[in-house]
Design a protein around this motif. Structure first.
Motif, short mmCIF file in Angstrom:
data_model
loop_
_atom_site.label_atom_id
_atom_site.label_comp_id
_atom_site.label_asym_id
_atom_site.label_seq_id
_atom_site.Cartn_x
_atom_site.Cartn_y
_atom_site.Cartn_z
N PRO A 1 21.82 66.78 37.24
CA PRO A 1 20.58 66.46 36.84
C PRO A 1 20.37 65.93 35.86
N TYR A 2 21.77 65.89 35.07
CA TYR A 2 22.11 65.06 33.72
C TYR A 2 23.47 63.96 34.31
N PRO A 3 23.65 63.29 33.36
CA PRO A 3 24.81 61.81 33.53
C PRO A 3 25.46 62.29 33.74
N ARG A 4 26.53 61.87 34.80
CA ARG A 4 27.95 61.68 34.95
C ARG A 4 29.17 61.04 34.37
N TYR A 5 29.72 60.49 33.62
CA TYR A 5 29.23 58.99 32.98
C TYR A 5 31.63 59.10 33.44
N VAL A 6 31.72 57.51 33.75
CA VAL A 6 32.71 57.25 34.55
C VAL A 6 33.26 56.27 33.56
N THR A 7 34.68 55.95 33.07
CA THR A 7 35.31 54.83 32.60
C THR A 7 35.27 53.83 33.26
N ILE A 8 34.62 52.36 33.01
CA ILE A 8 34.32 51.50 33.52
C ILE A 8 35.94 50.58 34.76
N ASP A 9 36.86 50.85 33.96
CA ASP A 9 38.14 50.59 34.64
C ASP A 9 38.98 52.00 35.31
N GLY B 1 32.57 52.21 41.21
CA GLY B 1 32.66 51.44 40.49
C GLY B 1 33.89 50.87 39.75
N ILE B 2 35.06 51.98 40.64
CA ILE B 2 36.03 51.51 39.43
C ILE B 2 37.28 50.78 40.22
N SER B 3 37.53 50.51 42.06
CA SER B 3 37.82 49.76 43.04
C SER B 3 37.13 48.66 43.04
N GLU B 4 37.66 47.83 43.69
CA GLU B 4 37.63 46.28 44.34
C GLU B 4 37.36 46.43 45.96
N THR B 5 38.46 48.24 46.62
CA THR B 5 38.77 48.23 47.76
C THR B 5 38.39 49.70 47.89
N GLY C 1 47.13 48.77 45.68
CA GLY C 1 47.08 47.57 46.25
C GLY C 1 46.28 46.85 44.80
N ASP C 2 44.88 46.43 45.74
CA ASP C 2 44.25 45.77 44.80
C ASP C 2 42.78 46.24 44.39
N GLY C 3 43.44 48.23 44.84
CA GLY C 3 41.68 49.12 44.55
C GLY C 3 42.74 49.65 42.60
N ARG C 4 41.86 50.45 42.27
CA ARG C 4 42.07 51.69 41.64
C ARG C 4 41.13 53.13 42.18
N ALA C 5 41.96 54.44 41.54
CA ALA C 5 41.53 55.74 41.38
C ALA C 5 42.00 56.60 41.12
N ALA D 1 30.72 49.84 23.45
CA ALA D 1 31.59 48.91 23.65
C ALA D 1 32.30 48.39 24.69
N ASN D 2 31.44 49.06 25.74
CA ASN D 2 31.08 48.51 27.15
C ASN D 2 32.69 49.86 28.38
N TRP D 3 32.79 50.65 27.53
CA TRP D 3 34.04 51.33 28.06
C TRP D 3 33.78 52.39 29.35
N VAL D 4 32.20 53.18 28.66
CA VAL D 4 31.86 53.85 29.87
C VAL D 4 30.45 53.59 30.17
N ARG D 5 29.87 54.18 31.28
CA ARG D 5 29.15 54.15 31.88
C ARG D 5 27.87 55.10 32.60
N VAL D 6 27.22 55.07 33.46
CA VAL D 6 26.56 56.37 34.39
C VAL D 6 27.30 56.28 34.96
N TRP D 7 27.60 56.70 36.06
CA TRP D 7 27.70 56.38 37.45
C TRP D 7 26.87 57.16 38.11
N TYR D 8 26.29 58.59 38.15
CA TYR D 8 24.94 59.08 38.90
C TYR D 8 24.19 60.18 37.83
N ALA D 9 22.94 60.60 38.07
CA ALA D 9 22.70 61.76 36.95
C ALA D 9 21.94 62.76 38.09
#
Length: 318
Positions: A83-91, A206-210, A45-49, A73-81
């Protein structure tokens, strides 16, 4: 030098980028319609998983430097930490694979049927589309698949490596209506009902609108259910999901089956050369000897691809 790489997952992509940087002609062959392997994202639909890798972590300096450039480059960001950062891709995780492979030569929807070494030392790769020849070949598919493609050449592989076993994983994807809250950060991975490994809300991630929920099943559960009908399996995943989080309105549901999701053991070298042949095996199952984690993951795939490329370049005149 012309180099072929079977499998356009993270290891294959990283190896290809490094070999191209060194000036070689590189071609990736991928049986799927997209690069990424287990860096997998599905549009619903309008989301991503995400339904492969949930996130990735960093232990070493090499990947840390690379991730910093991805963040810039705004490709990845920290989701939560914790105790250390978990990185995810923006899209979604697959977007990172596509960005990394953007300038590479990739043959998609092409299935390799067998691999042979000719008398002159070149490697012939027969696919369902054509026959390709290379000076060196890197194989990054799960080891059972690579050994099938090698045929008689597989006898030159150390028996301990050939005995390595993989476990499957099921992932249920559930589109949920209304306001859904999965934990504080969008993930539950502790003290869940038996059979469920983790539950991820891709909207909170943070990767899905739904509200698209990815439900990952445990190794033992997935092995027990692997040969059962898909509808029956999906219904049981949904039952366990509802048992954990309560009553939800679920307009749609899907099931993803990973046959080779996780190796039950690892190989403590970052890649493996098949005897004296110009063929190398690489992937997340190949860990450096001093690896601090001791298990397959995003970083082991990254380092395996990097190390095999460095070795090919170092030994190119041999």
């Amino acid at each position: 030098m012309k180099i072929g790489i079977i499998g356009a997952g993270l290891s294959g992509i990283i190896a290809a980028r490094e070999l191209v940087r060194q000036g070689h002609v590189v071609e990736l062959i991928e049986k799927s319609r997209s690069v990424g392997g287990r860096l997998a994202t599905r549009r619903i639909g309008d989301g991503r998983a995400d339904h492969g890798a949930v996130y990735f972590t960093v232990r070493g300096e090499e990947l840390e430097r690379e991730v910093q450039s991805w963040m810039n480059a705004n490709w990845v960001r920290v989701w939560y930490a914790d105790p250390y950062p978990r990185y995810v891709t923006i899209d979604g995780m697959n977007a990172l694979a596509k960005r990394l492979a953007e300038d590479l030569t990739v043959q998609l929807n092409e299935r390799v049927e067998n691999v042979q070494v000719e008398e002159d030392g070149t490697v012939t790769v027969k696919t369902d589309v054509t026959t390709r020849s290379y000076d060196r070949l890197v194989m990054t598919a799960p080891l059972p698949q690579s050994f099938d493609l090698l045929g008689d050449l597989a006898v030159d592989v150390e028996p301990a490596l050939r005995r390595l076993i993989y476990s499957p994983t099921f992932v249920g994807l559930f589109e949920c209506a209304g306001d859904v809250q999965i934990g504080a950060d969008g993930i539950l991975d502790q003290e869940l009902v038996p059979g469920v490994l983790k539950i991820v809300d891709n909207r909170q991630k943070g990767i899905s609108e739904t509200s698209l929920i990815s439900v990952y099943m445990e190794e033992a559960w997935s092995e027990d259910w692997y040969e059962r009908p898909e509808e029956e399996t999906l219904a049981e995943v949904e039952r366990l999901f509802r048992e954990e989080v309560g009553v939800l309105d679920i307009p749609s549901r899907q099931l993803k089956r990973w046959r080779y999701a996780q190796a039950k053991d690892v190989w403590h070298e970052p890649f493996y050369q098949v005897s004296h042949h110009p063929i190398y095996l690489a992937g997340d199952v190949f860990l450096e000897a001093d690896d601090p984690s001791g298990r397959t993951r995003f970083e082991s795939a990254y380092l395996s691809g990097l190390r095999v490329a460095e070795t090919i370049e170092k030994n190119m005149d041999r």
